[in-house]
Scaffold this active site. Structure first.
Site, PDB file in Angstrom:
ATOM      1  N   ASP A  44       0.829  -1.217   0.000  1.00 30.29           N
ATOM      2  CA  ASP A  44       0.000   0.000   0.000  1.00 30.29           C
ATOM      3  C   ASP A  44       0.862   1.265   0.000  1.00 30.29           C
ATOM      4  OD1 ASP A  44      -1.762  -2.096   0.637  1.00 30.29           O
ATOM      5  OD2 ASP A  44      -1.758  -1.576   2.748  1.00 30.29           O
ATOM      6  N   GLU A 216     -10.670  -1.066  -3.637  1.00 37.70           N
ATOM      7  CA  GLU A 216      -9.963  -0.446  -2.526  1.00 37.70           C
ATOM      8  C   GLU A 216      -8.814   0.417  -3.022  1.00 37.70           C
ATOM      9  OE1 GLU A 216      -9.007  -3.934  -0.329  1.00 37.70           O
ATOM     10  OE2 GLU A 216      -7.242  -4.420  -1.518  1.00 37.70           O
TER      11      GLU A 216
END
Length: 329
Positions: A44, A216
């Protein structure tokens, strides 16, 4: 988003939360890192550019995952140093923050002569402040921005008119992307503006036909008056984890998904599990997307940080061929 094993409840396992196991064997992670030269192991990831220096943050591998966020620096996006955070390599550490576990998906912005980190902990979103991109970042209130439900993957977008928007993922009947105006203190949202953006409804977004579709890792840019919501779909453990985008004439939507998605996937990078990153611009205003991949063709974690160039062709966003590369230190 994002194993040798996942430190989560059974619920979190189903919703594919972004994390590395707290307490994962350090020696194993180090051995894997050495086996792949010195590729930076972050999931991420996000890159923040300030005064000629690039700062790389992300969900940290191994034991550190339960302690906070590391930061690496580079003068040129090629040679990376770190971790070099103010507190033993950490830009934010547990104890100075909201939450005590699951430190995932940070974003750093410059705002009001300070540096703000918007991040996930304990499956909720919080804000921390620092005088330096290296930290120490500290959460003043140690309270989540949204106090009901579970949400992850925050991204703050500041529009040309100064209005600020928080994009994030709500864990409800899938990983669904929402947006709301965020107040000037970056500590709370304007509840009346809360709007769902997208969920996983297209075949490429749910290749395994699960009952918990995943969209996401939102990030937003504006181009020619259009807002571009770049996101990742599929479970992070899937080889089909990939990046697409949607456009809107308003930061609150409605959003139209691009027919050209996914624009970044294993098909044009030759890497599995590719996605959940952030758009950033270098010192020459060239646009890039920083992301993570699976560790190898057979192992999901620890995940590796990489960059691919992206560009606009008219109003179409696309990846630039043959620009994918891993980040090494």
């Amino acid at each position: 988003m994002k194993k040798i094993a996942i430190v989560v409840t059974s619920f979190c396992f189903l919703v594919a939360c972004s994390q590395e196991k707290a307490g994962a064997p350090v020696k194993e992670a180090e051995t894997k890192a050495q086996a792949k030269v010195n590729t930076i192991l972050l999931a991420d990831p996000t890159i923040f550019h300030d005064k000629g220096t690039y700062y790389l943050y992300g969900t940290t591998t191994g034991n550190v995952n339960g302690e906070g966020f590391q930061v690496y620096t580079s003068p040129d996006l090629k040679a990376w140093n770190g971790p070099v955070g103010a507190q033993n390599g950490l830009a934010l550490k547990k104890g100075d923050s909201f939450g005590d576990k699951g430190f995932w998906a940070p974003q750093v912005i410059a705002y009001k002569d300070k540096f703000y980190m918007i991040y996930t902990a304990n499956e909720n979103i919080a804000t921390a402040v620092s005088d330096s991109p290296l930290g120490p970042f500290k959460s003043v209130t140690k309270e989540p921005i949204i106090k009901t439900g579970n949400q992850i993957d925050p991204f703050v977008f500041i529009d040309d008119n100064g209005k600020k928007y928080l994009y994030y993922v709500r864990l409800t009947n899938g990983n669904r992307i929402f947006v709301a105006e965020i107040n000037d203190d970056l500590q709370s949202i304007k509840q009346e503006t809360l709007t769902e953006c997208i969920s996983g409804t297209l075949p490429w977004e749910n290749t395994e036909n699960t009952n918990w579709p995943v969209t996401e890792g939102p990030t937003v840019v504006k181009h020619n008056g259009l807002y571009y919501l770049i996101y990742t779909a599929n479970d992070f453990r899937s080889i089909d984890y990939a990046v697409g985008y949607a456009t809107s004439k308003s930061p609150l939507g409605p959003w139209e998904k691009s027919k050209n998605s996914p624009i970044i996937s294993r098909k044009n990078t030759n890497q599995n599990g590719i996605g959940h990153g952030d758009i950033f611009f270098d010192k020459d205003q060239k646009m890039h997307y920083v992301l993570h991949t699976h560790f190898s063709s057979s192992e999901v974690s620890p995940r590796k940080a990489a960059i691919i160039d992206v560009e606009f062709s008219g109003n179409e966003l696309k990846a630039v061929n043959n620009t994918f590369h891993f980040l090494n230190n």
